[in-house]
Write a protein that holds these residues in place. Structure first.
Motif, short mmCIF file in Angstrom:
data_model
loop_
_atom_site.label_atom_id
_atom_site.label_comp_id
_atom_site.label_asym_id
_atom_site.label_seq_id
_atom_site.Cartn_x
_atom_site.Cartn_y
_atom_site.Cartn_z
N GLY A 1 42.62 43.26 42.39
CA GLY A 1 43.00 42.81 44.08
C GLY A 1 44.55 43.11 44.17
O GLY A 1 45.31 42.95 43.23
N GLU A 2 44.71 43.33 45.42
CA GLU A 2 46.35 43.47 45.68
C GLU A 2 47.07 42.14 45.79
O GLU A 2 46.40 41.29 46.33
N THR A 3 48.29 42.19 45.75
CA THR A 3 49.33 41.05 46.14
C THR A 3 49.47 40.97 47.60
O THR A 3 49.15 41.89 48.16
N LEU A 4 50.02 40.11 48.08
CA LEU A 4 50.57 39.99 49.56
C LEU A 4 51.63 41.03 49.74
O LEU A 4 51.54 41.91 50.77
N LYS A 5 52.43 41.31 48.91
CA LYS A 5 53.56 42.08 48.95
C LYS A 5 52.83 43.75 49.08
O LYS A 5 53.23 44.42 50.06
N GLU A 6 51.99 43.88 48.20
CA GLU A 6 51.34 45.26 48.12
C GLU A 6 50.59 45.34 49.24
O GLU A 6 50.59 46.35 50.07
N LYS A 7 49.92 44.39 50.05
CA LYS A 7 49.04 44.39 51.15
C LYS A 7 50.09 44.90 52.33
O LYS A 7 49.78 45.93 53.14
N LYS A 8 51.21 44.12 52.40
CA LYS A 8 52.05 44.52 53.63
C LYS A 8 52.74 45.73 53.36
O LYS A 8 53.06 46.42 54.32
N GLN A 9 53.06 46.19 52.15
CA GLN A 9 53.27 47.57 52.06
C GLN A 9 52.38 48.84 52.18
O GLN A 9 52.63 49.60 51.85
N LYS A 10 51.16 48.40 52.59
CA LYS A 10 50.05 49.03 52.73
C LYS A 10 49.78 49.95 51.41
O LYS A 10 49.33 51.12 51.37
N LYS A 11 49.80 49.09 50.17
CA LYS A 11 49.57 49.61 49.09
C LYS A 11 48.41 49.07 48.50
O LYS A 11 48.04 49.30 47.20
N THR A 12 47.23 48.78 49.46
CA THR A 12 45.99 48.02 48.83
C THR A 12 45.19 49.06 48.06
O THR A 12 44.75 48.73 46.99
N LYS A 13 45.21 50.41 48.58
CA LYS A 13 44.12 51.18 47.73
C LYS A 13 44.78 51.70 46.74
O LYS A 13 43.95 51.79 45.76
N SER A 14 46.07 51.90 46.75
CA SER A 14 46.69 52.69 45.46
C SER A 14 46.75 51.46 44.36
O SER A 14 46.33 51.95 43.27
N THR A 15 46.94 50.31 44.79
CA THR A 15 46.82 49.29 43.57
C THR A 15 45.35 49.01 43.07
O THR A 15 45.17 49.08 41.78
N LEU A 16 44.20 49.15 43.88
CA LEU A 16 43.16 49.06 43.48
C LEU A 16 42.54 50.35 42.69
O LEU A 16 42.09 50.05 41.63
N SER A 17 43.16 51.49 43.01
CA SER A 17 42.72 52.71 42.32
C SER A 17 43.43 52.67 40.96
O SER A 17 42.77 52.92 39.89
N LYS A 18 44.58 52.12 40.89
CA LYS A 18 45.00 51.84 39.50
C LYS A 18 44.55 51.02 38.68
O LYS A 18 44.37 51.40 37.66
N GLN A 19 44.37 49.83 39.43
CA GLN A 19 43.57 48.98 38.39
C GLN A 19 42.26 49.40 37.92
O GLN A 19 41.79 49.18 36.94
N ILE A 20 41.50 50.12 38.85
CA ILE A 20 40.21 50.69 38.37
C ILE A 20 40.20 51.63 37.22
O ILE A 20 39.64 51.54 36.31
N HIS A 21 41.33 52.55 37.63
CA HIS A 21 41.49 53.88 36.71
C HIS A 21 41.69 53.22 35.25
O HIS A 21 41.25 54.00 34.30
N PHE A 22 42.89 52.47 35.31
CA PHE A 22 43.36 51.86 33.75
C PHE A 22 42.40 51.19 33.17
O PHE A 22 42.19 50.96 32.17
#
Ligand code: PEP
Length: 241
Positions: free
Chosen positions: A126-147
């Protein structure tokens, strides 16, 4: 649908009586075996597993050490110990642990160790509020899933729990559209075999009426509301009504 109760650092032996209602409810014909799962603190796993002996409720730990062997790690519990005491599941990668420094690499080792010990894994992302605001939800989730799932071929015993950090304990939930799109995004990462994806974050008996309309979900991870047997049962009942 799966319903996972995460009791966090709450509960004592006197909480066990409150489970009688859930045990009775779990025997109703609409609830399939193993679809209700309780993750109490480590101190209560043994008591829960005795309490649930003749019913269909699953039990899980809320974390485990990355080493499945015994070792000099004061205060830690490994996946083998969880299995030994009666757990069938373990939550790994919860944002409350990530916030304390748990890295994707350690999460990956924990998941591997849990699978080796024949536990089913509830893998939180899951993404943090900061990541959501920076429109980084998908990249955060991708990274968490990948690693988090690196070099894990067989993912049949893994449930993904999408838990936006800003929603946990806040009473705020994603919009229907955002949640549907995010779950679709997560599921699309597992094209060869369908992956079960749960939602977690402030689920309660009121908002479940809207959340259940997100029709690509496979269940819910419930924190605060799960400590009340009545609320947890209500969430399940309303999902099916
Ligand atoms: C959680 O911590 O996994 C969770 C979903 O918490 P809450 O339901 O209290 O937001």
């Amino acid at each position: 649908m799966y319903f996972v109760a995460n009791w966090k650092m709450y509960g004592s032996l006197s909480s066990l009586n409150s489970l009688n209602k859930v045990i009775k409810f779990s025997k109703s014909k609409d609830i399939k075996k193993g679809r209700l799962i309780y993750c109490p603190p480590f101190t209560l796993i043994d008591a829960f597993s005795k309490k649930f002996k003749n019913c269909q409720i699953g039990i899980g730990g809320q974390n485990c050490h990355e080493d499945d062997d015994y070792g000099p790690y004061t205060g830690s519990i490994n996946s083998r110990m969880l299995k030994n005491i009666g757990a069938q599941f373990v939550i790994i990668g919860h944002s409350e642990n990530r916030a304390e420094g748990e890295t994707d690499k350690v999460i990956n080792l924990k998941i591997k160790s849990a699978l080796k010990s024949k536990l089913k894994v509830i893998f939180c992302i899951g993404e943090t509020l900061k990541e959501k605001k920076q429109k980084k939800t998908k990249s955060t989730l991708s990274k968490q899933i990948h690693f988090g799932l690196k070099n894990i071929k067989n993912k049949a015993n893994i449930f993904i729990a999408y838990e936006p950090v800003w929603s946990i304990g806040s009473g705020v939930i994603p919009t229907h559209k955002d949640l549907f799109e995010t779950i679709k995004f997560i599921k699309n990462k597992f094209r060869d075999k369908p992956q079960r994806v749960l939602y977690g974050g402030s689920v309660n008996p009121k908002n479940i009426i809207n959340l259940k309309k997100v029709n690509n979900l496979d269940g819910f991870l419930v924190g605060g509301a799960s400590q009340s047997a009545k609320k947890f049962i209500d969430i399940v009942k309303k999902t099916y009504s």
